[in-house]
Design an enzyme around this catalytic site. Sequence first.
Site, mmCIF file in Angstrom:
data_model
loop_
_atom_site.group_PDB
_atom_site.id
_atom_site.type_symbol
_atom_site.label_atom_id
_atom_site.label_comp_id
_atom_site.label_asym_id
_atom_site.label_seq_id
_atom_site.Cartn_x
_atom_site.Cartn_y
_atom_site.Cartn_z
ATOM 1 N N GLU A 139 0.823 -1.213 0.000
ATOM 2 C CA GLU A 139 0.000 0.000 0.000
ATOM 3 C C GLU A 139 0.859 1.266 0.000
ATOM 4 O OE1 GLU A 139 -2.081 -2.897 2.927
ATOM 5 O OE2 GLU A 139 -0.089 -2.624 2.050
ATOM 6 N N ARG A 166 13.920 -23.595 -5.322
ATOM 7 C CA ARG A 166 14.643 -23.418 -4.061
ATOM 8 C C ARG A 166 14.684 -21.953 -3.634
ATOM 9 N NH1 ARG A 166 19.916 -27.436 -4.976
ATOM 10 N NH2 ARG A 166 18.747 -29.416 -4.907
#
Length: 347
Positions: free
Chosen positions: A53, A192
């Site tokens: 935000e 990974r």
Amino acid sequence: MNQHEIYMQRCLELAALGLGNTAPNPLVGSIIVHQNQIIGEGYHQQYGEAHAEVNAINSVENKALLAESTLYVNLEPCAHHGKTPPCADLIIAHNIPQVVICNRDPFHAVDGKGIERLQAAGIEVITGVLEDEGRQVNKRFFTFHEQKRPYIILKWAETADGYLDYIRIADDNEKPLKISNEQSSTLVHKWRTEEAAILVGRRTAELDNPSLTARLWPGKNPLRLVIDPQLEVPEDSAMYNDGQPTWVFNALREYCEREVCFVKINDPATFELEIMQYLHQQNIQSVIIEGGANTLHRFIQAGIWDEARIITGNLRIGDGLAAPRFTGKLNDTIFIDKDKLELYTRL
């Protein structure tokens, strides 16, 4: 899709860009819409840095338009001071009149408090837009907070006739069987980088001497986890000597030396749940388990897994170490040259 769903889909696309970098924080994307035009957008890029935000609001050139705009975000704005100030307060300070949210935040410090603060300030709040899609994007985060354990991904490669490897012993010095192709290996290294930790059992660590890093893909290496109850893995193994953080779950020792920490488990016979509870306490949000057969089988039998990613090569060996058997929902099948990748979720 209606208008809210179209804009929320963009939030989810932005959120996914943070995969591998925000944990234990969630993946969050946000956009700001003024008169059906996107005037700002952002996502949470790195743990400890600005939330979605904040980045979306900062990207708006004419801040005066915020008082006439709608902010979309895929997870409830926070209402507490963590690494950064509360996003709910920032939204209120800019007089944004409407906020559309995909999912309520399950984290106890937020969990409805951000919504309540916005509503108390007179802001219209709409929730539940693309809720299922939002949970999928943040599957690690929701599993971690709702089930009190990391999100668990099982991964292995098997031959066309269902074997992981030849039968090997520590003294024969034979290298592990190469089953998957180079493209598949690169994809595994990408996976990974997306998870907090990678786990193997004692036999895999001893016979394969793996590095368990993401050297074939740009990004961070996961934390290495090894289950070695009696500390049988040789001290000259790669994982003990390459400077990368490693935790060894065992029944004998409890101490840290440089980058290697020995974590004592109480009952090696039922280590699965104990290890997962410990990882939850240590804020490890996701784990990819890459072997061996016994370790994979133990987690399957205990029902402690969420996804399985199985690569099948075209090699046949006739006999060897059998691949695990399990029951799951097949969600997708992808061909990587001659390799077949099957993606399952637990039923």
